[in-house]
Design a protein around this motif. Structure first.
Motif, PDB file in Angstrom:
ATOM      1  N   ARG A 136       0.838  -1.210   0.000  1.00 23.71           N
ATOM      2  CA  ARG A 136       0.000   0.000   0.000  1.00 23.71           C
ATOM      3  C   ARG A 136       0.867   1.251   0.000  1.00 23.71           C
ATOM      4  O   ARG A 136       0.574   2.237  -0.684  1.00 23.71           O
ATOM      5  CB  ARG A 136      -0.921  -0.023   1.221  1.00 23.71           C
ATOM      6  N   SER A 137       1.976   1.223   0.738  1.00 25.76           N
ATOM      7  CA  SER A 137       2.847   2.400   0.788  1.00 25.76           C
ATOM      8  C   SER A 137       3.510   2.666  -0.558  1.00 25.76           C
ATOM      9  O   SER A 137       3.838   3.819  -0.873  1.00 25.76           O
ATOM     10  CB  SER A 137       3.920   2.222   1.876  1.00 25.76           C
ATOM     11  N   LEU A 138       3.706   1.606  -1.369  1.00 26.37           N
ATOM     12  CA  LEU A 138       4.315   1.787  -2.682  1.00 26.37           C
ATOM     13  C   LEU A 138       3.393   2.535  -3.637  1.00 26.37           C
ATOM     14  O   LEU A 138       3.856   3.112  -4.621  1.00 26.37           O
ATOM     15  CB  LEU A 138       4.686   0.427  -3.289  1.00 26.37           C
ATOM     16  N   LEU A 139       2.092   2.523  -3.351  1.00 27.41           N
ATOM     17  CA  LEU A 139       1.125   3.185  -4.211  1.00 27.41           C
ATOM     18  C   LEU A 139       0.946   4.654  -3.852  1.00 27.41           C
ATOM     19  O   LEU A 139       0.217   5.370  -4.540  1.00 27.41           O
ATOM     20  CB  LEU A 139      -0.227   2.476  -4.122  1.00 27.41           C
ATOM     21  N   GLN A 140       1.581   5.094  -2.774  1.00 29.51           N
ATOM     22  CA  GLN A 140       1.455   6.479  -2.358  1.00 29.51           C
ATOM     23  C   GLN A 140       2.615   7.309  -2.903  1.00 29.51           C
ATOM     24  O   GLN A 140       3.697   6.797  -3.175  1.00 29.51           O
ATOM     25  CB  GLN A 140       1.435   6.569  -0.831  1.00 29.51           C
ATOM     26  N   ASP A 141       2.359   8.610  -3.050  1.00 29.88           N
ATOM     27  CA  ASP A 141       3.422   9.497  -3.497  1.00 29.88           C
ATOM     28  C   ASP A 141       4.544   9.571  -2.470  1.00 29.88           C
ATOM     29  O   ASP A 141       5.704   9.772  -2.820  1.00 29.88           O
ATOM     30  CB  ASP A 141       2.864  10.911  -3.750  1.00 29.88           C
ATOM     31  N   ASP A 142       4.215   9.436  -1.204  1.00 30.50           N
ATOM     32  CA  ASP A 142       5.209   9.516  -0.138  1.00 30.50           C
ATOM     33  C   ASP A 142       4.919   8.411   0.869  1.00 30.50           C
ATOM     34  O   ASP A 142       3.838   8.374   1.459  1.00 30.50           O
ATOM     35  CB  ASP A 142       5.139  10.885   0.555  1.00 30.50           C
ATOM     36  N   PRO A 143       5.850   7.475   1.101  1.00 30.96           N
ATOM     37  CA  PRO A 143       5.590   6.354   1.999  1.00 30.96           C
ATOM     38  C   PRO A 143       5.768   6.691   3.479  1.00 30.96           C
ATOM     39  O   PRO A 143       5.624   5.809   4.320  1.00 30.96           O
ATOM     40  CB  PRO A 143       6.627   5.324   1.559  1.00 30.96           C
ATOM     41  N   VAL A 144       6.128   7.929   3.808  1.00 28.15           N
ATOM     42  CA  VAL A 144       6.392   8.291   5.199  1.00 28.15           C
ATOM     43  C   VAL A 144       5.581   9.515   5.604  1.00 28.15           C
ATOM     44  O   VAL A 144       5.142  10.303   4.768  1.00 28.15           O
ATOM     45  CB  VAL A 144       7.895   8.575   5.439  1.00 28.15           C
ATOM     46  N   GLN A 145       5.383   9.651   6.916  1.00 26.56           N
ATOM     47  CA  GLN A 145       4.739  10.842   7.473  1.00 26.56           C
ATOM     48  C   GLN A 145       5.776  11.824   8.004  1.00 26.56           C
ATOM     49  O   GLN A 145       5.510  13.014   8.086  1.00 26.56           O
ATOM     50  CB  GLN A 145       3.764  10.434   8.592  1.00 26.56           C
ATOM     51  N   VAL A 146       6.920  11.320   8.399  1.00 23.43           N
ATOM     52  CA  VAL A 146       8.041  12.178   8.775  1.00 23.43           C
ATOM     53  C   VAL A 146       9.217  11.773   7.899  1.00 23.43           C
ATOM     54  O   VAL A 146       9.675  10.636   7.942  1.00 23.43           O
ATOM     55  CB  VAL A 146       8.394  12.061  10.279  1.00 23.43           C
ATOM     56  N   ALA A 147       9.652  12.684   7.051  1.00 22.32           N
ATOM     57  CA  ALA A 147      10.715  12.390   6.088  1.00 22.32           C
ATOM     58  C   ALA A 147      12.033  12.971   6.573  1.00 22.32           C
ATOM     59  O   ALA A 147      12.195  14.190   6.658  1.00 22.32           O
ATOM     60  CB  ALA A 147      10.364  12.970   4.715  1.00 22.32           C
ATOM     61  N   SER A 148      12.971  12.090   6.924  1.00 16.43           N
ATOM     62  CA  SER A 148      14.276  12.544   7.391  1.00 16.43           C
ATOM     63  C   SER A 148      15.216  11.359   7.489  1.00 16.43           C
ATOM     64  O   SER A 148      14.793  10.238   7.795  1.00 16.43           O
ATOM     65  CB  SER A 148      14.161  13.223   8.758  1.00 16.43           C
ATOM     66  N   ALA A 149      16.487  11.593   7.233  1.00 19.87           N
ATOM     67  CA  ALA A 149      17.515  10.580   7.442  1.00 19.87           C
ATOM     68  C   ALA A 149      18.158  10.728   8.813  1.00 19.87           C
ATOM     69  O   ALA A 149      19.065   9.967   9.166  1.00 19.87           O
ATOM     70  CB  ALA A 149      18.583  10.686   6.356  1.00 19.87           C
ATOM     71  N   ASP A 150      17.693  11.705   9.587  1.00 21.30           N
ATOM     72  CA  ASP A 150      18.243  12.000  10.919  1.00 21.30           C
ATOM     73  C   ASP A 150      17.459  11.227  11.969  1.00 21.30           C
ATOM     74  O   ASP A 150      16.258  11.454  12.153  1.00 21.30           O
ATOM     75  CB  ASP A 150      18.162  13.499  11.178  1.00 21.30           C
ATOM     76  N   THR A 151      18.115  10.318  12.664  1.00 16.76           N
ATOM     77  CA  THR A 151      17.426   9.529  13.689  1.00 16.76           C
ATOM     78  C   THR A 151      16.880  10.404  14.809  1.00 16.76           C
ATOM     79  O   THR A 151      15.874  10.065  15.433  1.00 16.76           O
ATOM     80  CB  THR A 151      18.382   8.480  14.286  1.00 16.76           C
ATOM     81  N   HIS A 152      17.519  11.552  15.059  1.00 10.12           N
ATOM     82  CA  HIS A 152      17.064  12.449  16.124  1.00 10.12           C
ATOM     83  C   HIS A 152      15.820  13.228  15.707  1.00 10.12           C
ATOM     84  O   HIS A 152      15.213  13.919  16.533  1.00 10.12           O
ATOM     85  CB  HIS A 152      18.182  13.416  16.506  1.00 10.12           C
ATOM     86  N   THR A 153      15.449  13.128  14.450  1.00 12.17           N
ATOM     87  CA  THR A 153      14.187  13.705  13.987  1.00 12.17           C
ATOM     88  C   THR A 153      13.107  12.646  13.921  1.00 12.17           C
ATOM     89  O   THR A 153      11.965  12.883  14.339  1.00 12.17           O
ATOM     90  CB  THR A 153      14.362  14.333  12.580  1.00 12.17           C
ATOM     91  N   VAL A 154      13.454  11.465  13.426  1.00 15.00           N
ATOM     92  CA  VAL A 154      12.464  10.414  13.226  1.00 15.00           C
ATOM     93  C   VAL A 154      12.001   9.816  14.559  1.00 15.00           C
ATOM     94  O   VAL A 154      10.788   9.680  14.794  1.00 15.00           O
ATOM     95  CB  VAL A 154      13.035   9.310  12.314  1.00 15.00           C
ATOM     96  N   LYS A 155      12.934   9.467  15.439  1.00 19.08           N
ATOM     97  CA  LYS A 155      12.535   8.803  16.686  1.00 19.08           C
ATOM     98  C   LYS A 155      11.641   9.678  17.556  1.00 19.08           C
ATOM     99  O   LYS A 155      10.597   9.200  18.036  1.00 19.08           O
ATOM    100  CB  LYS A 155      13.778   8.360  17.464  1.00 19.08           C
ATOM    101  N   PRO A 156      11.965  10.973  17.780  1.00 15.22           N
ATOM    102  CA  PRO A 156      11.073  11.797  18.601  1.00 15.22           C
ATOM    103  C   PRO A 156       9.685  11.978  17.991  1.00 15.22           C
ATOM    104  O   PRO A 156       8.728  12.268  18.711  1.00 15.22           O
ATOM    105  CB  PRO A 156      11.816  13.136  18.691  1.00 15.22           C
ATOM    106  N   TRP A 157       9.574  11.850  16.667  1.00 17.87           N
ATOM    107  CA  TRP A 157       8.271  12.025  16.022  1.00 17.87           C
ATOM    108  C   TRP A 157       7.256  11.007  16.534  1.00 17.87           C
ATOM    109  O   TRP A 157       6.059  11.286  16.610  1.00 17.87           O
ATOM    110  CB  TRP A 157       8.434  11.893  14.509  1.00 17.87           C
ATOM    111  N   PHE A 158       7.727   9.811  16.906  1.00 16.43           N
ATOM    112  CA  PHE A 158       6.814   8.780  17.385  1.00 16.43           C
ATOM    113  C   PHE A 158       6.332   9.039  18.820  1.00 16.43           C
ATOM    114  O   PHE A 158       5.356   8.433  19.263  1.00 16.43           O
ATOM    115  CB  PHE A 158       7.489   7.409  17.324  1.00 16.43           C
TER     116      PHE A 158
END
Length: 255
Positions: A136-158
């Protein structure tokens, strides 16, 4: 022909519903555009699986889909990306709406294959959920809700969205680039989904607190996708991708 024009017609091309002039134009564009070719090939695979096997929908499927949409509706917040439900209702092109229908039919057909018939009912449900969520995520324009390669951005988002903290690792040095993360719904619960990329292959890693059902390692290839399931440090992991099994196991060893 531009990509946005071609993508609205690729599903019609796969179904043989385009007139000759448009068929030739869309086919020529897909031959020169890797992204459109990937979409065409994905639809062809889904169509073939649908033709090969059809099974009645599992009784709990409607409940899971309703719960998924309800969960996403709760996540709508100003300043954040639109949720999955918002995108489905408001933003999908005719091609993606058509592809979503084909995808759902494909998932239902896969549910009856021999591999899942050999697994326990609970394990089969989890494997169906993670595979369906990945495709299902492959059919979307963007497979993520928080886009970042920085773990300090992605982990706090949850934080505040889940009652646990998933382990988020930067593995770009090992060839697995972190794309970002999102919430998803697996086995009746809200889970973290981390998205990595290896060359042109997208990998979804689902993470949630483990229990007895997730303790046994799982390895399978279904409908062209490799699935790995394992437990580590009190967390259950499921990785799904069309990446080959050897490289997917390499990612498993790094997480």
């Amino acid at each position: 022909m531009r990509c946005d024009q071609a993508r609205d017609r690729i599903a019609l091309l796969v179904d043989g519903e385009l007139p000759p002039g448009e068929r030739d134009a869309v086919s020529a564009h897909a031959a020169d555009c890797p992204d459109c070719a990937r979409i065409r090939d994905e639809l062809l695979r889904l169509r073939n699986h649908l033709q090969q096997a059809r099974e009645p929908a599992p009784p709990k499927l409607l409940d899971r889909m309703s719960a998924r949409l309800a969960m996403e509706a709760e996540e709508t917040e100003p300043g954040f990306r639109r949720t999955f439900a918002d995108r489905v209702v408001q933003g999908l092109s005719p091609y993606l709406r058509r592809a979503a229908v084909i995808l759902l039919a494909c998932v239902l057909s896969i549910a009856g294959t021999a591999w899942w018939m050999q697994r326990s009912g609970e394990e089969a449900a989890v494997s169906r959920d993670v595979l369906a969520a990945h495709v299902r995520s492959l059919l979307q324009d963007d497979p993520v809700q928080v886009a970042s390669a920085d773990t300090h951005t992605v982990k706090p988002w949850f934080a505040g969205r889940l009652d646990y903290a998933p382990v988020v690792k930067d593995l770009s040095g090992e060839g697995f680039r972190l794309v970002g993360g999102r919430l998803d719904y697996v086995d009746g619960q809200r889970v973290a989904a981390l998205v990595y990329r290896r060359r042109l292959h997208q990998i979804t890693v689902f993470v949630w607190p483990s229990d007895s059902r997730a303790a046994a390692p799982v390895s399978a290839r279904v409908a062209g996708y490799n699935l790995l399931g394992w437990s580590r440090a009190g967390m259950a992991y499921w990785a799904v991708s069309d990446l080959n099994e050897g490289e997917l196991r390499e990612l498993q060893s790094l997480l």
